[in-house]
Design a protein around this motif. Structure first.
Motif, PDB file in Angstrom:
ATOM      1  N   ARG A  34     -17.211 -18.821  25.725  1.00 40.83           N
ATOM      2  CA  ARG A  34     -15.839 -18.720  25.230  1.00 40.83           C
ATOM      3  C   ARG A  34     -14.849 -19.287  26.238  1.00 40.83           C
ATOM      4  O   ARG A  34     -13.879 -19.952  25.882  1.00 40.83           O
ATOM      5  CB  ARG A  34     -15.531 -17.246  24.936  1.00 40.83           C
ATOM      6  N   LEU A  35     -15.099 -19.025  27.545  1.00 39.14           N
ATOM      7  CA  LEU A  35     -14.195 -19.486  28.592  1.00 39.14           C
ATOM      8  C   LEU A  35     -14.439 -20.931  28.990  1.00 39.14           C
ATOM      9  O   LEU A  35     -13.592 -21.564  29.612  1.00 39.14           O
ATOM     10  CB  LEU A  35     -14.330 -18.583  29.823  1.00 39.14           C
ATOM     11  N   GLY A  36     -15.627 -21.438  28.664  1.00 38.32           N
ATOM     12  CA  GLY A  36     -15.955 -22.816  29.007  1.00 38.32           C
ATOM     13  C   GLY A  36     -16.289 -23.020  30.470  1.00 38.32           C
ATOM     14  O   GLY A  36     -16.107 -24.116  31.002  1.00 38.32           O
ATOM     15  N   LEU A  37     -16.787 -21.966  31.123  1.00 42.36           N
ATOM     16  CA  LEU A  37     -17.136 -22.091  32.540  1.00 42.36           C
ATOM     17  C   LEU A  37     -18.095 -20.970  32.938  1.00 42.36           C
ATOM     18  O   LEU A  37     -18.113 -19.913  32.310  1.00 42.36           O
ATOM     19  CB  LEU A  37     -15.873 -22.004  33.414  1.00 42.36           C
ATOM     20  N   PRO A  38     -18.890 -21.223  33.979  1.00 44.04           N
ATOM     21  CA  PRO A  38     -19.748 -20.148  34.474  1.00 44.04           C
ATOM     22  C   PRO A  38     -18.904 -19.125  35.246  1.00 44.04           C
ATOM     23  O   PRO A  38     -17.959 -19.491  35.933  1.00 44.04           O
ATOM     24  CB  PRO A  38     -20.731 -20.865  35.406  1.00 44.04           C
ATOM     25  N   VAL A  62     -11.110  -4.273  36.681  1.00 49.03           N
ATOM     26  CA  VAL A  62     -11.909  -5.426  36.244  1.00 49.03           C
ATOM     27  C   VAL A  62     -12.156  -5.236  34.754  1.00 49.03           C
ATOM     28  O   VAL A  62     -12.636  -4.187  34.324  1.00 49.03           O
ATOM     29  CB  VAL A  62     -13.249  -5.529  37.004  1.00 49.03           C
ATOM     30  N   TRP A  63     -11.793  -6.232  33.983  1.00 47.40           N
ATOM     31  CA  TRP A  63     -11.960  -6.173  32.537  1.00 47.40           C
ATOM     32  C   TRP A  63     -13.421  -6.327  32.145  1.00 47.40           C
ATOM     33  O   TRP A  63     -14.220  -6.909  32.892  1.00 47.40           O
ATOM     34  CB  TRP A  63     -11.143  -7.267  31.871  1.00 47.40           C
ATOM     35  N   LEU A  68     -12.230 -11.016  29.543  1.00 44.40           N
ATOM     36  CA  LEU A  68     -11.848 -11.989  30.573  1.00 44.40           C
ATOM     37  C   LEU A  68     -11.079 -13.135  29.936  1.00 44.40           C
ATOM     38  O   LEU A  68     -11.355 -13.531  28.806  1.00 44.40           O
ATOM     39  CB  LEU A  68     -13.087 -12.512  31.293  1.00 44.40           C
ATOM     40  N   VAL A  69     -10.124 -13.683  30.678  1.00 42.57           N
ATOM     41  CA  VAL A  69      -9.230 -14.708  30.139  1.00 42.57           C
ATOM     42  C   VAL A  69      -9.156 -15.885  31.101  1.00 42.57           C
ATOM     43  O   VAL A  69      -9.039 -15.699  32.314  1.00 42.57           O
ATOM     44  CB  VAL A  69      -7.798 -14.130  29.950  1.00 42.57           C
ATOM     45  N   ARG A  70      -9.179 -17.073  30.538  1.00 38.00           N
ATOM     46  CA  ARG A  70      -8.892 -18.280  31.330  1.00 38.00           C
ATOM     47  C   ARG A  70      -7.434 -18.633  31.094  1.00 38.00           C
ATOM     48  O   ARG A  70      -6.985 -18.741  29.954  1.00 38.00           O
ATOM     49  CB  ARG A  70      -9.797 -19.426  30.885  1.00 38.00           C
ATOM     50  N   ASP A  71      -6.688 -18.774  32.187  1.00 35.91           N
ATOM     51  CA  ASP A  71      -5.261 -19.090  32.113  1.00 35.91           C
ATOM     52  C   ASP A  71      -5.012 -20.286  33.018  1.00 35.91           C
ATOM     53  O   ASP A  71      -4.804 -20.132  34.219  1.00 35.91           O
ATOM     54  CB  ASP A  71      -4.438 -17.880  32.542  1.00 35.91           C
ATOM     55  N   GLY A  72      -5.065 -21.466  32.446  1.00 38.74           N
ATOM     56  CA  GLY A  72      -4.901 -22.684  33.235  1.00 38.74           C
ATOM     57  C   GLY A  72      -5.993 -22.795  34.273  1.00 38.74           C
ATOM     58  O   GLY A  72      -7.167 -22.853  33.945  1.00 38.74           O
ATOM     59  N   ASP A  73      -5.601 -22.775  35.545  1.00 39.89           N
ATOM     60  CA  ASP A  73      -6.582 -22.926  36.619  1.00 39.89           C
ATOM     61  C   ASP A  73      -7.032 -21.575  37.186  1.00 39.89           C
ATOM     62  O   ASP A  73      -7.561 -21.502  38.286  1.00 39.89           O
ATOM     63  CB  ASP A  73      -6.030 -23.817  37.732  1.00 39.89           C
ATOM     64  N   LEU A  74      -6.829 -20.503  36.411  1.00 42.95           N
ATOM     65  CA  LEU A  74      -7.224 -19.172  36.855  1.00 42.95           C
ATOM     66  C   LEU A  74      -8.203 -18.524  35.880  1.00 42.95           C
ATOM     67  O   LEU A  74      -8.129 -18.755  34.669  1.00 42.95           O
ATOM     68  CB  LEU A  74      -5.999 -18.255  36.969  1.00 42.95           C
ATOM     69  N   LEU A  75      -9.086 -17.697  36.406  1.00 41.72           N
ATOM     70  CA  LEU A  75      -9.943 -16.829  35.611  1.00 41.72           C
ATOM     71  C   LEU A  75      -9.437 -15.415  35.849  1.00 41.72           C
ATOM     72  O   LEU A  75      -9.645 -14.842  36.914  1.00 41.72           O
ATOM     73  CB  LEU A  75     -11.405 -16.948  36.031  1.00 41.72           C
ATOM     74  N   VAL A  76      -8.701 -14.870  34.880  1.00 45.02           N
ATOM     75  CA  VAL A  76      -8.101 -13.541  35.015  1.00 45.02           C
ATOM     76  C   VAL A  76      -9.173 -12.497  34.727  1.00 45.02           C
ATOM     77  O   VAL A  76      -9.820 -12.522  33.681  1.00 45.02           O
ATOM     78  CB  VAL A  76      -6.893 -13.371  34.072  1.00 45.02           C
ATOM     79  N   VAL A  77      -9.341 -11.572  35.685  1.00 51.14           N
ATOM     80  CA  VAL A  77     -10.415 -10.583  35.574  1.00 51.14           C
ATOM     81  C   VAL A  77      -9.914  -9.152  35.462  1.00 51.14           C
ATOM     82  O   VAL A  77     -10.705  -8.245  35.192  1.00 51.14           O
ATOM     83  CB  VAL A  77     -11.404 -10.683  36.751  1.00 51.14           C
TER      84      VAL A  77
END
Length: 123
Positions: A34-38, A62-63, A68-77
Protein backbone atom coordinates in the motif's frame (compact mmCIF):
# COMPACT_ATOMS: atom_id res chain seq x y z
CA UNK A 1 18.56 -6.89 15.60
CA UNK A 2 17.72 -6.25 19.23
CA UNK A 3 19.32 -8.39 21.94
CA UNK A 4 16.02 -8.17 23.85
CA UNK A 5 12.50 -8.23 22.54
CA UNK A 6 10.39 -5.18 21.84
CA UNK A 7 7.94 -6.45 24.45
CA UNK A 8 10.77 -6.47 27.03
CA UNK A 9 11.70 -2.88 26.18
CA UNK A 10 8.11 -1.65 26.31
CA UNK A 11 7.27 -3.41 29.58
CA UNK A 12 10.51 -2.23 31.20
CA UNK A 13 9.51 1.38 30.54
CA UNK A 14 5.74 1.01 31.00
CA UNK A 15 4.98 -2.13 33.07
CA UNK A 16 1.23 -1.57 32.89
CA UNK A 17 1.25 -1.57 29.09
CA UNK A 18 -1.25 -3.80 27.37
CA UNK A 19 0.25 -5.17 24.19
CA UNK A 20 -1.63 -6.51 21.22
CA UNK A 21 -0.63 -9.54 19.25
CA UNK A 22 1.89 -9.06 16.49
CA UNK A 23 1.03 -8.20 12.91
CA UNK A 24 1.08 -11.12 10.51
CA UNK A 25 3.58 -11.31 7.69
CA UNK A 26 0.63 -10.81 5.37
CA UNK A 27 -0.39 -7.56 7.16
CA UNK A 28 3.18 -6.23 6.97
CA UNK A 29 3.42 -7.14 3.28
CA UNK A 30 0.05 -5.44 2.65
CA UNK A 31 1.32 -2.25 4.37
CA UNK A 32 4.49 -2.29 2.27
CA UNK A 33 2.43 -2.78 -0.89
CA UNK A 34 0.00 0.00 0.00
CA UNK A 35 2.86 2.38 0.87
CA UNK A 36 4.97 1.38 -2.11
CA UNK A 37 8.11 0.80 -0.07
CA UNK A 38 9.73 -1.69 2.28
CA UNK A 39 9.34 -0.87 5.96
CA UNK A 40 12.49 -0.27 8.02
CA UNK A 41 13.75 -3.48 9.62
CA UNK A 42 13.33 -2.30 13.23
CA UNK A 43 9.72 -1.30 12.53
CA UNK A 44 8.99 -4.71 10.99
CA UNK A 45 10.46 -6.44 14.05
CA UNK A 46 8.35 -4.30 16.39
CA UNK A 47 5.16 -4.90 14.39
CA UNK A 48 5.79 -8.66 14.41
CA UNK A 49 5.81 -8.59 18.23
CA UNK A 50 3.04 -6.04 18.83
CA UNK A 51 0.96 -4.40 16.13
CA UNK A 52 1.24 -0.87 17.49
CA UNK A 53 1.97 0.77 20.84
CA UNK A 54 -0.08 3.21 22.91
CA UNK A 55 1.19 5.30 25.82
CA UNK A 56 -0.53 5.12 29.22
CA UNK A 57 -2.76 8.06 28.23
CA UNK A 58 -3.83 6.30 25.02
CA UNK A 59 -1.62 8.33 22.67
CA UNK A 60 -0.57 6.19 19.70
CA UNK A 61 3.22 5.95 19.89
CA UNK A 62 3.56 3.50 16.99
CA UNK A 63 0.59 2.86 14.74
CA UNK A 64 -0.56 -0.58 13.66
CA UNK A 65 0.69 -1.80 10.28
CA UNK A 66 -2.57 -0.91 8.54
CA UNK A 67 -2.42 2.68 9.86
CA UNK A 68 1.09 3.65 8.68
CA UNK A 69 1.10 6.59 6.26
CA UNK A 70 3.46 7.81 3.57
CA UNK A 71 3.54 11.61 3.49
CA UNK A 72 5.85 12.83 0.75
CA UNK A 73 9.36 11.92 1.81
CA UNK A 74 8.27 10.66 5.25
CA UNK A 75 6.95 7.37 6.60
CA UNK A 76 4.67 8.42 9.47
CA UNK A 77 4.60 5.76 12.18
CA UNK A 78 2.85 7.40 15.13
CA UNK A 79 1.40 10.41 16.86
CA UNK A 80 -1.90 12.21 17.12
CA UNK A 81 -3.18 15.72 16.66
CA UNK A 82 -0.42 17.89 15.25
CA UNK A 83 2.39 15.57 16.31
CA UNK A 84 3.43 13.09 13.64
CA UNK A 85 6.48 10.94 14.22
CA UNK A 86 8.21 9.65 11.12
CA UNK A 87 11.20 8.13 9.39
CA UNK A 88 12.74 10.17 6.58
CA UNK A 89 12.52 7.85 3.57
CA UNK A 90 15.82 9.06 2.11
CA UNK A 91 17.64 8.03 5.31
CA UNK A 92 15.62 5.89 7.75
CA UNK A 93 18.78 5.37 9.86
CA UNK A 94 18.75 9.11 10.71
CA UNK A 95 16.23 8.43 13.49
CA UNK A 96 12.63 9.31 14.20
CA UNK A 97 11.60 12.86 13.34
CA UNK A 98 8.98 15.28 14.59
CA UNK A 99 8.73 17.96 11.95
CA UNK A 100 12.41 18.65 11.18
CA UNK A 101 13.89 17.51 14.53
CA UNK A 102 15.24 14.13 15.51
CA UNK A 103 13.31 12.96 18.60
CA UNK A 104 14.78 9.48 18.72
CA UNK A 105 18.14 8.29 17.44
CA UNK A 106 16.36 5.11 16.36
CA UNK A 107 12.98 3.47 16.87
CA UNK A 108 13.94 2.01 20.27
CA UNK A 109 15.12 5.40 21.57
CA UNK A 110 11.90 7.05 20.36
CA UNK A 111 9.70 4.35 21.96
CA UNK A 112 11.51 4.61 25.32
CA UNK A 113 11.21 8.42 25.30
CA UNK A 114 7.56 8.35 24.24
CA UNK A 115 6.54 5.81 26.89
CA UNK A 116 8.75 7.16 29.67
CA UNK A 117 8.08 10.03 32.05
CA UNK A 118 7.55 13.47 30.51
CA UNK A 119 11.08 14.40 31.61
CA UNK A 120 12.49 11.95 29.02
CA UNK A 121 10.67 13.60 26.12
CA UNK A 122 12.66 16.23 24.31
CA UNK A 123 9.85 17.34 22.05
Amino acid sequence: MLAVSWRDIILAVLPEATLSGGASGQAIAAAEGRLGLPLPHDLVELLRETDGIRAADGTPVVWAADQLVRDGDLLVVGGCGGERFAYELADPAAGILLKDRVVGTDLADYVVRALGPDTERSW
